[in-house]
Scaffold this motif. Structure first.
Motif, mmCIF file in Angstrom:
data_model
loop_
_atom_site.group_PDB
_atom_site.id
_atom_site.type_symbol
_atom_site.label_atom_id
_atom_site.label_comp_id
_atom_site.label_asym_id
_atom_site.label_seq_id
_atom_site.Cartn_x
_atom_site.Cartn_y
_atom_site.Cartn_z
ATOM 1 N N LYS A 1 0.819 -1.217 0.000
ATOM 2 C CA LYS A 1 0.000 0.000 0.000
ATOM 3 C C LYS A 1 0.856 1.272 0.000
ATOM 4 O O LYS A 1 0.504 2.264 0.623
ATOM 5 N N VAL A 2 1.987 1.239 -0.731
ATOM 6 C CA VAL A 2 2.811 2.438 -0.843
ATOM 7 C C VAL A 2 2.370 3.298 -2.025
ATOM 8 O O VAL A 2 2.849 4.420 -2.184
ATOM 9 N N ILE A 3 1.453 2.775 -2.842
ATOM 10 C CA ILE A 3 0.898 3.552 -3.946
ATOM 11 C C ILE A 3 -0.598 3.303 -4.030
ATOM 12 O O ILE A 3 -1.089 2.261 -3.608
ATOM 13 N N GLN A 4 -1.312 4.288 -4.561
ATOM 14 C CA GLN A 4 -2.730 4.118 -4.864
ATOM 15 C C GLN A 4 -2.925 4.115 -6.366
ATOM 16 O O GLN A 4 -3.870 3.542 -6.881
ATOM 17 N N LYS A 5 -2.033 4.791 -7.031
ATOM 18 C CA LYS A 5 -2.087 4.897 -8.479
ATOM 19 C C LYS A 5 -0.650 4.956 -8.965
ATOM 20 O O LYS A 5 0.218 5.497 -8.280
ATOM 21 N N VAL A 6 -0.385 4.397 -10.118
ATOM 22 C CA VAL A 6 0.964 4.450 -10.674
ATOM 23 C C VAL A 6 0.874 4.911 -12.127
ATOM 24 O O VAL A 6 -0.075 4.594 -12.837
ATOM 25 N N GLU B 1 7.854 16.285 -25.911
ATOM 26 C CA GLU B 1 6.663 15.732 -25.279
ATOM 27 C C GLU B 1 6.871 14.237 -25.076
ATOM 28 O O GLU B 1 7.588 13.586 -25.831
ATOM 29 N N ILE B 2 6.246 13.728 -24.031
ATOM 30 C CA ILE B 2 6.277 12.293 -23.750
ATOM 31 C C ILE B 2 4.843 11.807 -23.550
ATOM 32 O O ILE B 2 3.943 12.602 -23.309
ATOM 33 N N ARG B 3 4.662 10.512 -23.650
ATOM 34 C CA ARG B 3 3.336 9.926 -23.478
ATOM 35 C C ARG B 3 3.172 9.507 -22.024
ATOM 36 O O ARG B 3 4.063 8.906 -21.439
ATOM 37 N N LEU B 4 2.013 9.837 -21.439
ATOM 38 C CA LEU B 4 1.687 9.515 -20.049
ATOM 39 C C LEU B 4 0.679 8.374 -20.017
ATOM 40 O O LEU B 4 -0.305 8.375 -20.763
ATOM 41 N N TYR B 5 0.925 7.405 -19.148
ATOM 42 C CA TYR B 5 0.020 6.269 -18.930
ATOM 43 C C TYR B 5 -0.343 6.211 -17.458
ATOM 44 O O TYR B 5 0.396 6.707 -16.607
ATOM 45 N N GLU B 6 -1.459 5.549 -17.149
ATOM 46 C CA GLU B 6 -1.922 5.459 -15.762
ATOM 47 C C GLU B 6 -2.483 4.074 -15.489
ATOM 48 O O GLU B 6 -3.188 3.500 -16.312
ATOM 49 N N LEU B 7 -2.160 3.555 -14.310
ATOM 50 C CA LEU B 7 -2.733 2.310 -13.798
ATOM 51 C C LEU B 7 -3.345 2.649 -12.457
ATOM 52 O O LEU B 7 -2.650 3.072 -11.536
ATOM 53 N N SER B 8 -4.638 2.495 -12.320
ATOM 54 C CA SER B 8 -5.348 2.930 -11.121
ATOM 55 C C SER B 8 -5.472 1.811 -10.108
ATOM 56 O O SER B 8 -5.560 0.637 -10.461
ATOM 57 N N SER B 9 -5.543 2.194 -8.838
ATOM 58 C CA SER B 9 -5.750 1.215 -7.765
ATOM 59 C C SER B 9 -7.159 0.669 -7.759
ATOM 60 O O SER B 9 -7.464 -0.277 -7.049
#
Length: 177
Positions: free
Chosen positions: A122-127, A161-169
């Motif tokens: 539980k050190v992250i909620q979203k990465v 520019e770079i591409r941003l991605y998200e993985l949600s909790s």
């Protein structure tokens, strides 16, 4: 942070004894092209990089880049871990492997270990994940892990520019089997 392992990989905190490997990896042509020049040209530069980067991040955040070792070869093959950048609201997944260990599923295995550990502790909620626009191999890896494309961003001190991605909790099982 504990050592993470699978049948093929062992991931552990970086130490100054890893300086020679860091010089090799951070001067790989793809590392320089897609991640950037970190100014690590010799073992003393690598020691400074390890101490000021990953080791500081372990202390401040409870995570950081980990050395990825091949169990069978008993040698370092890459880095994988979470980074906390000032410009981003959440940690991002970082990974880099020596050329001869790419496209073998090893980065995917290492990333799964890192993400599972971070969610479990539980050190992250979203990465997040970031890639150069033309880094299709990294983009493919993030998508295999379930990351969703959030568009283009620009980090400070970076003209491209770079591409941003998200993985949600919110994903109960963050990693596909």
């Amino acid at each position: 942070m504990k050592t993470l392992s699978s049948k093929t990989l062992k991931l552990r905190k970086l130490t100054i004894k890893d300086a020679e490997f860091i010089v090799e990896l951070l001067n790989d042509s793809d590392f320089l092209k897609y991640i950037g020049d970190r100014g690590v040209k010799n073992e003393q530069d690598a020691i400074n990089y390890i101490q000021q980067g990953p080791q500081t991040m372990y202390q401040q955040h409870g995570f950081g880049l980990l050395l990825v070792e091949s169990v069978s070869l008993k040698r370092p093959i890459g880095l994988c871990g979470l980074l906390k950048r000032e410009e981003l609201p959440h940690p991002d997944l970082g990974f880099a492997f020596l050329p001869q260990y790419r496209a073998k599923g090893l980065a995917l295995d290492a990333a799964k270990l890192v993400l599972a550990d971070a969610y479990q502790r539980k050190v992250i909620q979203k990465v997040l994940g970031i890639t150069s626009i033309d880094n299709y191999k990294s983009t493919n890896l993030l998508q295999k892990l379930g990351f969703k494309d959030k568009g283009l961003i620009r980090l400070k001190d970076n003209l491209d520019e770079i591409r941003l991605y998200e993985l949600s909790s919110e994903i109960k099982t963050p990693l596909p089997e």
